[in-house]
Design an enzyme around this catalytic site. Structure first.
Site, short mmCIF file in Angstrom:
data_model
loop_
_atom_site.label_atom_id
_atom_site.label_comp_id
_atom_site.label_asym_id
_atom_site.label_seq_id
_atom_site.Cartn_x
_atom_site.Cartn_y
_atom_site.Cartn_z
N ASP A 408 -0.80 6.25 -3.65
CA ASP A 408 -1.88 6.94 -2.96
C ASP A 408 -1.46 8.39 -2.72
OD1 ASP A 408 -4.44 6.66 -1.34
OD2 ASP A 408 -3.07 7.38 0.20
N GLU A 437 -2.65 8.89 -7.68
CA GLU A 437 -3.62 9.97 -7.48
C GLU A 437 -2.88 11.30 -7.54
OE1 GLU A 437 -7.08 8.41 -4.58
OE2 GLU A 437 -5.12 8.57 -3.62
#
Length: 700
Positions: A408, A437
């Site tokens: 993340d 990400e």
């Protein structure tokens, strides 16, 4: 303490630099001399004021002292007789700090045997650490012995299994309690760590066949809670680890649901949304609140609300292992969402309490970095921070059998940390998949060191969520933007951009670096997005759903599907459902029955991808040689792959996102194998390409 009554505070900023803050209401903030006092020996020494300045209501002094030994309590006295404890702060940012205190041992946390348990914790800035534990109804508090490199250690010569424990860390004039960031188990809501016997952990079952190439992967994102939350299925383990792998679940129409459906769908990897211990669920009453879990509390243990018995510290561990094992036995690999870029509450974090200011990025004034928008950013470049992240990934791989990790906000982390994780995990499992990400987050780290998408050339073995792919094909995502439609939602002016992202020849070094997606847990679901942004009827909207799913599954790179995307999942228009109730977030298995046409279509696409290597090329050279994209007519795309392995030698995918029809001239060898339409309309060799449709045509 009332802050207005604090007249003086002192911080160790470097090994020989102290900053003292004196309130102007105290003698006007004017101090002529400061003294340093060793609280163990009572020795008093003078300091030199080398600089001072005023800031708001404070007069700030910079003092030079001889090198101090961390682990010793000191106070600062001024010439008016006022004293305060010396706290550590910026010293942890001194380059010498890691040089002196970095510890590379693999024995942090509790090391259990039947005869004794050794506790080790790293806390070099503390001048004392105490172990407090409860066992068999008795509570004891024991001083831990300071070792080299800032390690505190104690050995208890008895069977400590089941002992609940915390540490007390003393820094300056306060002692704070904290759990053990290296513990294997926890009580409810992370209140205490628990000593457990690792020999009682269930053994992991590894995958019996290799992942030949990363582009063979198809990732399917699942929330443990959402997967069995709906009352339309009769799960014995609703919202729990074991519910994910519960066989025999059916819909009201007696169609397969849950685990059986997951196996039948045809994906290769299940990506689990956060399954580590997160903060905002009351584990003793899990129905009380909802949260996705991107609020980490303890990444060292599984989430307690997902187990069957919160009072049993082995329950969360072994049921999590069992879930992964059963997924493996079904032929599915498992990746987990690893949220290490921030914690829920930095002040209560065990990392912050053990070594203040070290684990989270801050400047020399204590101002904390906030690129995560969660009021803290992990300081991944520091040795012990990187070690902790790597150690936790190794733990989830070794104990729980994880086949990969999705990071993340990976752009908060640094390049070396991500490459180190990949290298270490790959040595144990060459099939391990690392991706994340790669957004450029505004954290206190130079851009050239961020593990972000723009630096993908420095991370050739890491894959990235391709937001350009998402926005070009679906359209702009965020509600504060002027909505720009994507190519497949009707903006055919984006033909050239769509061609580039589908063929994946330009942005990345390798196709496998691109995670192709148009929907994930974040933002509106694809169905809700299309409903909100397009003035079209339901039939047309569902056709566009098929167009987008076709692109995701058949583009070059790695496909990513959000659970329920294949049956037009809706969250009732909620864009950010991280704490919305279950009725918003639950997987609606009744909707799956209503959308079986969509499901069958996606299953056929997944089968086509699996059986034809032309959609899974691993190099740009292969794509350049074997992939061609051109116009059929203005705005209508023909995506052609040529191959020597698979059912066909040539496959054409025709995308028509327009509301007008066109024609394709079939050759004698052409065979229409998949289409979004229920019937094929053909006039001699002319195939009618209906508005908002996909036609897949192959030659054997």
């Amino acid at each position: 303490m009332e802050k207005s009554l604090i007249f003086m505070s002192a911080y160790l900023e470097r090994f020989n630099v102290i900053h003292v803050h004196v309130a102007k209401q105290y003698y006007g903030g004017i101090i002529e001399q400061f003294y340093l006092k060793n609280m163990l020996t009572q020795e008093l020494s003078s300091t030199r004021i080398v600089y001072d300045y005023e800031e708001n209501d404070w007069h700030i002094y910079q003092l030079m002292v001889d090198n101090l030994y961390l682990g010793t309590p000191f106070t600062i006295l001024n010439n008016h007789g006022l004293s305060c404890a010396l706290e550590t702060r910026g010293i942890v940012n001194d380059p010498m700090f890691d040089h002196l205190f970095a510890y590379d041992g693999d024995d942090l946390g509790p090391t259990y045997t039947l005869e004794e348990t050794t506790f080790k914790v790293w806390s070099p800035t503390s001048h004392a650490v105490k172990l407090q534990y409860q066992l068999n109804g008795r509570m004891e508090t024991i001083d831990m012995e300071r070792q080299t490199q800032g390690i505190y250690k104690v050995v208890l010569k008895k069977d400590m299994e089941g002992a609940r424990y915390i540490y007390w860390t003393c820094n300056g004039d306060q002692c704070l309690k904290t759990t053990d960031p290296y513990a294997y188990a926890s009580t409810a809501n992370g209140a205490e760590s628990v000593v457990v016997n690792p020999k009682k952990f269930h053994k992991i079952l590894k995958m019996s066949f290799p992942l030949k190439q990363k582009t063979d992967a198809v990732i399917y994102e699942v929330s443990v809670r959402d997967f069995t939350s709906s009352k339309s299925i009769k799960s014995k383990y609703r919202r729990q680890f074991l519910g994910v792998v519960e066989k025999g679940l059916t819909t009201k129409n007696n169609q397969i649901a849950g685990f059986d459906y997951l196996i039948d769908l045809g994906v290769t990897h299940v990506q689990l949304m956060p399954i580590f211990d997160f903060a905002t669920i009351e584990e003793t009453k899990p129905d009380l609140f909802y949260n996705w879990g991107y609020d980490p509390s303890q990444i060292n243990v599984p989430e307690g609300s997902y187990c069957t018995d919160i009072s049993d510290p082995y329950s969360r561990i072994n049921e999590c292992i069992d879930m992964v094992n059963r997924l493996h036995l079904s032929g599915l690999r498992v990746t987990m969402d690893m949220v290490v870029n921030h914690v829920y509450d930095v002040n209560s974090s065990s990392l912050e309490r053990l070594v203040p200011y070290y684990y989270f990025r801050n400047d020399d004034f204590g101002h904390i970095s906030n690129g995560s928008f969660c009021s803290n950013d992990i300081n991944s470049e520091c040795f012990m921070v990187r070690k902790y992240i790597v150690d936790m990934c190794k733990r989830w791989q070794k104990i729980y059998g994880m086949d990969g990790f999705r990071f993340d906000l990976m752009g908060i982390l640094d390049i070396e940390t991500i490459n180190t994780i990949q290298r270490v995990l790959y040595n144990k499992d060459p099939n391990c998949l690392i991706y994340g990400e790669g957004w450029n987050m505004n954290t206190m780290l130079p851009d050239d060191r961020k593990a972000m998408l723009d630096n993908q050339a420095k991370m050739p073995n890491i894959s990235f969520f391709n937001d350009q792919y998402r926005d070009v094909l679906k359209g702009s995502t965020f509600t504060n933007e002027h909505v720009r439609l994507g190519y497949l939602s009707g903006n055919t002016d984006l033909f050239d951009e769509a061609q580039a992202v589908i063929s994946n020849q330009h942005k990345f070094i390798y196709p496998e670096q691109s995670i192709n997606y148009v929907e994930c847990h974040d933002n509106a679901t694809m169905y809700d997005y299309l409903k909100e942004t397009l003035d079209e009827d339901e039939e047309t909207r569902l056709k566009r759903q098929k167009l987008l799913n076709t692109a995701v599954i058949l583009s070059q790179g790695i496909p990513f599907l959000h659970c329920g995307q294949e049956f037009a999942r809706s969250k009732m228009g909620v864009h950010n459902s991280f704490n919305s109730p279950d009725n918003i977030n639950q997987v609606d298995w009744d909707r799956k029955d209503e959308m079986m046409d969509q499901v069958y279509y996606v299953k056929n696409l997944l089968k086509l991808r699996r059986k034809n290597n032309g959609f899974r090329y691993t190099t740009k050279e292969e794509i350049e040689k074997n992939v061609n994209i051109c116009h059929l007519s203005n705005g209508v795309m023909i995506y052609t792959v040529y191959q020597t392995q698979g059912e066909f030698k040539q496959i054409k995918v025709i995308f028509n996102p327009k509301r007008e029809s066109t024609y394709y001239n079939l050759s004698a060898k052409d065979e229409v194998i998949i289409t979004t339409e229920n019937a094929i309309k053909q006039e001699y060799s002319n195939l009618l390409i209906e508005p908002v449709s996909v036609y897949i045509i192959a030659q054997r």
